[in-house]
Write a protein that holds these residues in place. Structure first.
Motif, PDB file in Angstrom:
ATOM      1  N   MET A   1       0.877  -1.096   0.016  1.00 51.55           N
ATOM      2  CA  MET A   1       0.319   0.127  -0.036  1.00 51.55           C
ATOM      3  C   MET A   1       0.910   1.195   0.014  1.00 51.55           C
ATOM      4  SD  MET A   1      -2.903   1.059   2.569  1.00 51.55           S
ATOM      5  CE  MET A   1      -2.075   1.483   3.872  1.00 51.55           C
ATOM      6  N   THR A   2       0.577   2.109  -0.956  1.00 49.96           N
ATOM      7  CA  THR A   2       1.361   3.428  -0.981  1.00 49.96           C
ATOM      8  C   THR A   2       0.621   4.590  -0.064  1.00 49.96           C
ATOM      9  OG1 THR A   2       1.958   2.821  -3.261  1.00 49.96           O
ATOM     10  CG2 THR A   2       2.298   5.266  -2.595  1.00 49.96           C
ATOM     11  N   ARG A   3       1.629   5.351   0.645  1.00 49.57           N
ATOM     12  CA  ARG A   3       1.033   6.268   1.504  1.00 49.57           C
ATOM     13  C   ARG A   3       1.720   7.610   1.064  1.00 49.57           C
ATOM     14  NH1 ARG A   3       1.533   4.505   7.506  1.00 49.57           N
ATOM     15  NH2 ARG A   3       0.269   6.422   7.638  1.00 49.57           N
ATOM     16  N   VAL A   4       0.818   8.536   0.935  1.00 48.40           N
ATOM     17  CA  VAL A   4       1.474  10.165   0.715  1.00 48.40           C
ATOM     18  C   VAL A   4       1.443  10.828   1.904  1.00 48.40           C
ATOM     19  CG1 VAL A   4       0.934  12.011  -0.825  1.00 48.40           C
ATOM     20  CG2 VAL A   4       0.493   9.453  -1.783  1.00 48.40           C
ATOM     21  N   PHE A   5       2.472  11.673   2.007  1.00 50.16           N
ATOM     22  CA  PHE A   5       2.663  12.628   3.104  1.00 50.16           C
ATOM     23  C   PHE A   5       2.857  13.809   2.541  1.00 50.16           C
ATOM     24  CE2 PHE A   5       4.705   8.365   4.726  1.00 50.16           C
ATOM     25  CZ  PHE A   5       3.684   8.191   5.586  1.00 50.16           C
ATOM     26  N   MET A   6       2.267  14.899   2.997  1.00 47.05           N
ATOM     27  CA  MET A   6       2.341  16.147   2.348  1.00 47.05           C
ATOM     28  C   MET A   6       3.429  16.850   3.696  1.00 47.05           C
ATOM     29  SD  MET A   6       0.227  16.399  -0.150  1.00 47.05           S
ATOM     30  CE  MET A   6       0.048  17.914  -0.437  1.00 47.05           C
ATOM     31  N   LEU A   7       4.703  17.124   2.995  1.00 45.54           N
ATOM     32  CA  LEU A   7       5.504  17.648   3.664  1.00 45.54           C
ATOM     33  C   LEU A   7       6.074  18.668   2.841  1.00 45.54           C
ATOM     34  CD1 LEU A   7       7.289  14.364   5.381  1.00 45.54           C
ATOM     35  CD2 LEU A   7       5.893  16.133   6.193  1.00 45.54           C
ATOM     36  N   ARG A   8       6.965  19.502   3.506  1.00 45.78           N
ATOM     37  CA  ARG A   8       7.655  20.683   2.697  1.00 45.78           C
ATOM     38  C   ARG A   8       8.833  19.985   1.614  1.00 45.78           C
ATOM     39  NH1 ARG A   8       7.479  26.202   5.202  1.00 45.78           N
ATOM     40  NH2 ARG A   8       9.573  26.254   3.920  1.00 45.78           N
ATOM     41  N   SER A   9       8.813  20.741   0.501  1.00 51.64           N
ATOM     42  CA  SER A   9       9.779  20.173  -0.437  1.00 51.64           C
ATOM     43  C   SER A   9      11.237  20.472  -0.126  1.00 51.64           C
ATOM     44  CB  SER A   9       9.352  20.840  -1.841  1.00 51.64           C
ATOM     45  OG  SER A   9       9.629  22.198  -1.697  1.00 51.64           O
ATOM     46  N   ASP A  10      11.425  21.621   0.726  1.00 50.85           N
ATOM     47  CA  ASP A  10      12.848  21.781   1.207  1.00 50.85           C
ATOM     48  C   ASP A  10      13.278  21.244   2.535  1.00 50.85           C
ATOM     49  OD1 ASP A  10      10.908  23.148   2.460  1.00 50.85           O
ATOM     50  OD2 ASP A  10      12.145  24.955   2.741  1.00 50.85           O
ATOM     51  N   ALA A  11      12.502  20.042   3.103  1.00 50.21           N
ATOM     52  CA  ALA A  11      13.074  19.367   4.127  1.00 50.21           C
ATOM     53  C   ALA A  11      13.990  18.231   3.605  1.00 50.21           C
ATOM     54  CB  ALA A  11      11.733  18.479   4.818  1.00 50.21           C
ATOM     55  N   PRO A  12      14.959  17.828   4.605  1.00 49.11           N
ATOM     56  CA  PRO A  12      15.871  17.079   4.454  1.00 49.11           C
ATOM     57  C   PRO A  12      15.419  15.708   3.960  1.00 49.11           C
ATOM     58  CG  PRO A  12      16.277  17.913   6.753  1.00 49.11           C
ATOM     59  CD  PRO A  12      14.870  18.401   6.019  1.00 49.11           C
ATOM     60  N   THR A  13      16.040  14.903   3.148  1.00 52.56           N
ATOM     61  CA  THR A  13      15.654  13.580   2.804  1.00 52.56           C
ATOM     62  C   THR A  13      15.629  12.644   3.913  1.00 52.56           C
ATOM     63  OG1 THR A  13      17.605  12.978   2.021  1.00 52.56           O
ATOM     64  CG2 THR A  13      16.293  13.771   0.459  1.00 52.56           C
ATOM     65  N   LYS A  14      14.922  11.460   3.971  1.00 52.00           N
ATOM     66  CA  LYS A  14      14.721  10.557   5.031  1.00 52.00           C
ATOM     67  C   LYS A  14      16.029   9.859   4.976  1.00 52.00           C
ATOM     68  CE  LYS A  14      12.252   6.779   6.927  1.00 52.00           C
ATOM     69  NZ  LYS A  14      12.584   7.028   8.224  1.00 52.00           N
ATOM     70  N   PRO A  15      16.675   9.656   6.337  1.00 49.90           N
ATOM     71  CA  PRO A  15      18.094   9.114   6.465  1.00 49.90           C
ATOM     72  C   PRO A  15      17.886   7.456   6.307  1.00 49.90           C
ATOM     73  CG  PRO A  15      17.045   9.860   8.610  1.00 49.90           C
ATOM     74  CD  PRO A  15      16.197  10.359   7.594  1.00 49.90           C
ATOM     75  N   ALA A  16      18.933   6.839   6.248  1.00 47.31           N
ATOM     76  CA  ALA A  16      19.062   5.258   6.180  1.00 47.31           C
ATOM     77  C   ALA A  16      18.344   4.642   7.441  1.00 47.31           C
ATOM     78  CB  ALA A  16      20.213   4.838   5.705  1.00 47.31           C
ATOM     79  N   ALA A  17      17.990   3.672   7.473  1.00 51.15           N
ATOM     80  CA  ALA A  17      17.493   2.901   8.591  1.00 51.15           C
ATOM     81  C   ALA A  17      18.619   2.953   9.774  1.00 51.15           C
ATOM     82  CB  ALA A  17      17.004   1.626   8.273  1.00 51.15           C
ATOM     83  N   GLY A  18      18.321   3.249  10.851  1.00 49.96           N
ATOM     84  CA  GLY A  18      19.298   3.133  11.914  1.00 49.96           C
ATOM     85  C   GLY A  18      20.190   4.397  12.140  1.00 49.96           C
ATOM     86  N   GLN A  19      20.127   5.274  11.043  1.00 49.88           N
ATOM     87  CA  GLN A  19      20.711   6.646  11.380  1.00 49.88           C
ATOM     88  C   GLN A  19      19.737   7.671  12.080  1.00 49.88           C
ATOM     89  OE1 GLN A  19      23.801   7.394  10.008  1.00 49.88           O
ATOM     90  NE2 GLN A  19      23.531   5.127   9.674  1.00 49.88           N
ATOM     91  N   PRO A  20      20.520   8.491  12.996  1.00 49.00           N
ATOM     92  CA  PRO A  20      19.790   9.548  13.708  1.00 49.00           C
ATOM     93  C   PRO A  20      18.911  10.460  13.172  1.00 49.00           C
ATOM     94  CG  PRO A  20      22.019  10.226  13.436  1.00 49.00           C
ATOM     95  CD  PRO A  20      21.861   8.817  12.898  1.00 49.00           C
ATOM     96  N   CYS A  21      17.722  10.938  13.666  1.00 44.12           N
ATOM     97  CA  CYS A  21      16.728  11.734  13.000  1.00 44.12           C
ATOM     98  C   CYS A  21      17.628  13.039  12.430  1.00 44.12           C
ATOM     99  CB  CYS A  21      15.919  12.365  14.070  1.00 44.12           C
ATOM    100  SG  CYS A  21      14.614  13.335  13.563  1.00 44.12           S
ATOM    101  N   ASN A  22      17.200  13.484  11.168  1.00 47.37           N
ATOM    102  CA  ASN A  22      17.617  14.482  10.562  1.00 47.37           C
ATOM    103  C   ASN A  22      16.726  15.784  10.641  1.00 47.37           C
ATOM    104  OD1 ASN A  22      16.274  13.543   8.504  1.00 47.37           O
ATOM    105  ND2 ASN A  22      18.127  13.594   7.021  1.00 47.37           N
ATOM    106  N   GLY A  23      15.328  15.572  10.783  1.00 48.96           N
ATOM    107  CA  GLY A  23      14.416  16.483  10.749  1.00 48.96           C
ATOM    108  C   GLY A  23      13.496  16.305   9.432  1.00 48.96           C
ATOM    109  N   CYS A  24      13.616  15.317   9.128  1.00 51.69           N
ATOM    110  CA  CYS A  24      12.883  15.254   7.557  1.00 51.69           C
ATOM    111  C   CYS A  24      11.327  15.209   7.750  1.00 51.69           C
ATOM    112  CB  CYS A  24      13.155  13.849   6.952  1.00 51.69           C
ATOM    113  SG  CYS A  24      12.812  12.304   7.552  1.00 51.69           S
TER     114      CYS A  24
END
Length: 111
Positions: A1-24
């Motif tokens: 199932m595909t989910r769509v999230f409305m987020l800002r386009s200038d937000a950082p990209t999602k980090p790899a699994a296990g990496q700390p939060c970068n505010g995406c």
């Protein structure tokens, strides 16, 4: 199932699994954490405490806690209006100096 999230386009990209939060914002937009569940009063969907600040998404419960608490939770335990004006008035009378426990009126437990 595909989910769509409305987020800002200038937000950082999602980090790899296990990496700390970068505010995406992706994780908090997908589902709230346990604290977010209490604040948002939902188990799925975007957390209401997710805020955009200084070029990244942040947890509003960390940066602006009072903004995201419901009014009753903000006053809980203070004897303020969250307990009702009648009960608050009674508590003030009981705290008057010089009144012993024998002279204090008995309070009926709330129903």
């Amino acid at each position: 199932m595909t989910r769509v999230f409305m987020l800002r386009s200038d937000a950082p990209t999602k980090p790899a699994a296990g990496q700390p939060c970068n505010g995406c914002g992706v994780c908090c937009a997908a589902e709230p954490c346990p604290v977010g569940m209490l604040v948002s009063r939902r188990r799925t969907g975007r957390c209401r405490a997710l805020v955009w600040q200084q070029g990244r998404y942040r947890c509003g419960m960390v940066s602006h806690t009072a903004r995201h608490l419901p009014p009753a939770a903000a006053l809980a335990g203070t004897g303020g209006p969250a307990h009702g004006p009648a009960l608050d008035c009674r508590r003030q009378r009981l705290r008057q100096p010089g009144r012993s426990a024998a002279h204090r009126p008995r309070l009926k437990p709330p129903r």
